[in-house]
Design an enzyme around this catalytic site. Structure first.
Site, short mmCIF file in Angstrom:
data_model
loop_
_atom_site.label_atom_id
_atom_site.label_comp_id
_atom_site.label_asym_id
_atom_site.label_seq_id
_atom_site.Cartn_x
_atom_site.Cartn_y
_atom_site.Cartn_z
N ASN A 240 0.86 -1.19 0.00
CA ASN A 240 0.00 0.00 0.00
C ASN A 240 0.90 1.24 0.00
O ASN A 240 1.48 1.58 1.02
CB ASN A 240 -0.89 -0.06 1.26
CG ASN A 240 -1.67 1.22 1.47
OD1 ASN A 240 -1.79 2.06 0.58
ND2 ASN A 240 -2.23 1.36 2.67
N LYS B 102 0.08 4.27 -0.24
CA LYS B 102 -0.57 5.45 0.37
C LYS B 102 -0.35 6.67 -0.53
O LYS B 102 -0.25 6.52 -1.75
CB LYS B 102 -0.05 5.67 1.80
CG LYS B 102 -0.16 4.40 2.64
CD LYS B 102 0.05 4.62 4.11
CE LYS B 102 -0.09 3.28 4.82
NZ LYS B 102 -0.03 3.41 6.26
N HIS C 25 -9.45 1.18 4.98
CA HIS C 25 -8.17 1.34 5.67
C HIS C 25 -8.37 2.27 6.87
O HIS C 25 -9.18 3.20 6.81
CB HIS C 25 -7.13 1.93 4.70
CG HIS C 25 -5.75 1.91 5.28
ND1 HIS C 25 -5.31 2.85 6.18
CD2 HIS C 25 -4.73 1.03 5.12
CE1 HIS C 25 -4.07 2.55 6.54
NE2 HIS C 25 -3.69 1.46 5.92
N GLU D 145 -6.81 4.66 7.93
CA GLU D 145 -6.64 6.10 7.65
C GLU D 145 -7.91 6.66 7.00
O GLU D 145 -8.25 7.83 7.21
CB GLU D 145 -5.40 6.30 6.76
CG GLU D 145 -4.12 6.08 7.56
CD GLU D 145 -2.95 5.53 6.77
OE1 GLU D 145 -2.96 5.59 5.53
OE2 GLU D 145 -2.01 5.01 7.42
N GLU E 284 -5.19 -5.08 10.60
CA GLU E 284 -4.13 -4.11 10.88
C GLU E 284 -4.46 -3.38 12.19
O GLU E 284 -5.30 -2.47 12.20
CB GLU E 284 -4.06 -3.07 9.76
CG GLU E 284 -3.75 -3.66 8.41
CD GLU E 284 -3.21 -2.59 7.47
OE1 GLU E 284 -2.06 -2.75 7.02
OE2 GLU E 284 -3.90 -1.60 7.20
N GLY F 271 2.59 2.16 10.85
CA GLY F 271 3.55 3.25 10.70
C GLY F 271 4.25 3.63 11.99
O GLY F 271 4.89 4.67 12.07
N SER G 68 3.63 -2.16 10.25
CA SER G 68 5.08 -2.17 10.46
C SER G 68 5.76 -3.48 10.05
O SER G 68 6.70 -3.93 10.69
CB SER G 68 5.41 -1.79 11.91
OG SER G 68 4.96 -0.48 12.19
P1 PGA Z 1 2.97 0.30 7.67
O1 PGA Z 1 1.48 0.51 7.06
O2 PGA Z 1 3.50 -0.96 7.05
O3 PGA Z 1 3.72 1.53 7.21
O4 PGA Z 1 2.82 0.20 9.13
C1 PGA Z 1 0.63 -0.57 6.90
C2 PGA Z 1 -0.69 -0.10 6.30
O5 PGA Z 1 -1.16 0.97 6.68
O6 PGA Z 1 -1.28 -0.78 5.44
#
Ligand code: PGA
Length: 261
Positions: A11, A13, A103, A105, A173, A179, A219
């Site tokens: 992803n 983003k 997601h 976010e 997740e 992140g 992560s």
């Molecule tokens: P990350 O993000 O690997 O940077 O923690 C995962 C995601 O949001 O899909």
């Protein structure tokens, strides 16, 4: 039991323009080819931003790449006066296979409720796209309800009320792991994945539960991916930050080489 092919999803983003995206996919392809990656052992997909999809689709098509393409969002509507939205039909026309839905976010910054997520999953099914439905609990929810309650609830809400279920993927997740560098343990991820699968079996059928891929995300890096994928409950990973580096992401896709270590 159905064999579930591990799914390694990147992803991106809101990172990379279309030229940077092309360069990344080319490098990813070369790196995986150099390593003789077998896509039948681990499917690899990238989820670029909307403005990069057409260029990357053209590259995949022209060079016959085995890397799959996904979008980061889909409109719940099929067409009409919805300024700024992108329809399932427009995505399907770009030979896109997958679409991320819900997601954290999107849930957090764009007020996507379970109802919105459910409507977007319906749109994906209508257009023959495979929704990658993201679920996960915040730190407060973890403390109040434990790890599995929210992801299970979000999964069942996203899957409720469809005339027929198409293929779908669930990405667990934990919001506190995205992140942050703070990862769930492989045991935590496997235990939540199992509870999600059990809930799908109870609500729908064993068959649906057995064929559904459940991913872990938050992560994930080449150095920690094997721990998650060692469990038969976890069928792949959704990777954010580490998917922006072709060598790191290909190391994740080649998780099998770490499994025996
Ligand atoms: P990350 O993000 O690997 O940077 O923690 C995962 C995601 O949001 O899909």
């Amino acid at each position: 039991m159905t064999k579930r092919i591990p799914f390694i999803a990147g992803n991106w983003k809101m990172n990379l323009d279309h030229q940077q995206g092309i360069a990344l996919v080319q490098k990813l392809d070369w790196t995986l080819k150099d390593a003789a990656h077998n896509y039948a052992d681990a499917e690899v997909a990238v989820f670029p931003g909307f403005t990069s999809l057409r260029s990357i689709q053209t590259l995949i098509d022209a060079d016959g790449l085995e890397i799959k393409l996904g979008a980061q969002d889909i409109s719940a509507y099929d067409s009409g006066a919805y300024t700024g939205e992108v329809s399932g039909q427009a995505l399907k026309k770009l030979a896109i296979d997958y679409v991320l839905i819900g997601h954290s976010e999107r849930r957090q910054y764009h007020n996507e409720t379970d109802e919105v997520v459910q409507a977007k999953v319906a749109a994906a099914f209508r257009h023959n796209l495979v929704p990658v439905i993201c679920v996960g609990e915040t730190l407060e929810e973890l403390e109040a309800e434990g790890a599995a309650a929210v992801p299970v609830r979000q999964t069942l809400a996203a899957l409720a009320g469809h005339d027929a279920l198409g293929e779908f993927v669930i990405a667990y997740e934990p919001v506190w792991a995205i992140g942050t560098g703070q990862i769930a343990t492989p045991e935590q991820a496997a235990s939540v994945a199992k509870k999600i699968r059990d809930a799908i079996a109870t609500e729908f059928s064993e068959d649906v539960a057995n064929k559904t891929r459940i991913l872990y995300g938050g992560s994930v890096k080449a150095a920690n991916v094997a721990g998650f994928l060692r469990s038969p409950e976890v069928d792949g990973v959704l990777v954010g930050g580490a998917s922006l580096d072709a060598v790191e992401f290909s190391g994740i896709a080649r998780f099998q080489k770490h499994l025996d270590l």
